[in-house]
Design a protein around this motif. Sequence first.
Motif, mmCIF file in Angstrom:
data_model
loop_
_atom_site.group_PDB
_atom_site.id
_atom_site.type_symbol
_atom_site.label_atom_id
_atom_site.label_comp_id
_atom_site.label_asym_id
_atom_site.label_seq_id
_atom_site.Cartn_x
_atom_site.Cartn_y
_atom_site.Cartn_z
ATOM 1 N N ASN A 64 -38.884 -15.924 -9.097
ATOM 2 C CA ASN A 64 -40.092 -16.659 -9.487
ATOM 3 C C ASN A 64 -40.796 -17.119 -8.215
ATOM 4 O O ASN A 64 -40.173 -17.751 -7.352
ATOM 5 N N GLY A 65 -42.077 -16.807 -8.116
ATOM 6 C CA GLY A 65 -42.843 -17.176 -6.937
ATOM 7 C C GLY A 65 -44.042 -18.031 -7.286
ATOM 8 O O GLY A 65 -44.658 -17.862 -8.350
ATOM 9 N N TYR A 66 -44.363 -18.957 -6.392
ATOM 10 C CA TYR A 66 -45.503 -19.856 -6.575
ATOM 11 C C TYR A 66 -46.224 -19.952 -5.235
ATOM 12 O O TYR A 66 -45.584 -20.087 -4.181
ATOM 13 N N SER A 67 -47.547 -19.904 -5.271
ATOM 14 C CA SER A 67 -48.315 -19.947 -4.028
ATOM 15 C C SER A 67 -49.665 -20.609 -4.260
ATOM 16 O O SER A 67 -50.198 -20.617 -5.383
ATOM 17 N N VAL A 68 -50.220 -21.156 -3.172
ATOM 18 C CA VAL A 68 -51.546 -21.768 -3.163
ATOM 19 C C VAL A 68 -52.327 -21.104 -2.034
ATOM 20 O O VAL A 68 -51.917 -21.151 -0.869
ATOM 21 N N ASN A 69 -53.456 -20.476 -2.371
ATOM 22 C CA ASN A 69 -54.324 -19.829 -1.393
ATOM 23 C C ASN A 69 -55.588 -20.658 -1.234
ATOM 24 O O ASN A 69 -56.238 -21.013 -2.228
ATOM 25 N N GLN A 70 -55.920 -20.934 0.001
ATOM 26 C CA GLN A 70 -57.099 -21.768 0.277
ATOM 27 C C GLN A 70 -58.086 -20.984 1.125
ATOM 28 O O GLN A 70 -57.719 -20.381 2.132
ATOM 29 N N GLN A 71 -59.344 -21.001 0.701
ATOM 30 C CA GLN A 71 -60.424 -20.344 1.425
ATOM 31 C C GLN A 71 -61.467 -21.382 1.789
ATOM 32 O O GLN A 71 -61.975 -22.086 0.912
ATOM 33 N N GLY A 72 -61.772 -21.485 3.058
ATOM 34 C CA GLY A 72 -62.760 -22.462 3.523
ATOM 35 C C GLY A 72 -63.947 -21.793 4.169
ATOM 36 O O GLY A 72 -63.873 -20.647 4.625
#
Length: 306
Positions: free
Chosen positions: A213-221
């Motif tokens: 199980n994988g969890y991720s947060v991608n942020q684009q600025g």
Amino acid sequence: MEFTTGFGWSRLPLAAAFVFGFALTAQAQIIPPFSPPPAATTPDDDEAEVAEAPDVNDADVLKGIDVDKLDWSQLAIDAGTLSDLIAAKKRAQAAANNGMNWSSNANANGSSAVTVKQSVSTFWDTRIGADMTVAKEPTTMSELLAEKAANGGNLPQSSGSAWAAATAPGAGPLWDKTAVEARVDPGSEQSKLGAALTKSVPLSKDYSVTLQNGYSVNQQGTTALPGVGGRVTRNYETDQSAKVTITDTGTSISAGQTLSTTDDKWLRKVGAEQKLFDNVTVSGSVGETSQGAINKSVTAGFKKSW
């Protein structure tokens, strides 16, 4: 080696008398002046004497020796020295692994993919590194025109991202391993923070299944400009996968699904990997996309570690 015999001090006078009498007898034997010299022995005679088989009636050389009192410690291996050698080898290997590792691969457009990584701590197997794309600067006009033609009229640009990763133990029977990774790409103003929980379950001697199980947060600025403020968007993503491995044939079959905040449904994917021979594998996958089309891929890879 030190031997202890069964002779005591009480037999010492008797042995001394025997030696003294033997010495007197040897002095009394005088060879006559005209006696013929003893016959010379040939090498064949010496070899015959050496090769003569021992007789069962020969005296026992261990007669009178207490075997239990022999000092066998002289034949013992120094375990402490052996442990020191093993420990020194492990320290040398750890020092080599903790050093900075560089690798470079040439891309089709003339740039080079450079990767550098280094272990910073053995606690939770913590590592840091960077993945870079280094573009070659053209030195002549012909090289400039050739690179523009190969890249659609634009020159390849150098870029890179820094990352840090750590592998931690799991939580008892729930999962076996926890992997955490953070990545920052300053050029595109992107960053990612993810974690994966892995559980391996052996089905039999030759089959095993790995759940993840994988969890991720991608942020684009976006960079703030005069009169225009910067903007940051975040995308949350989760994925689930299961992989069955067949040890005898080197085959693995996987199935998984992914859901993110930018999509309104699960995107499913299946794949297989086959090991042909040492370090060479072939893999293929079929997966759904957010546009509804099917994404198919077949790849072959070679991996060598030294």
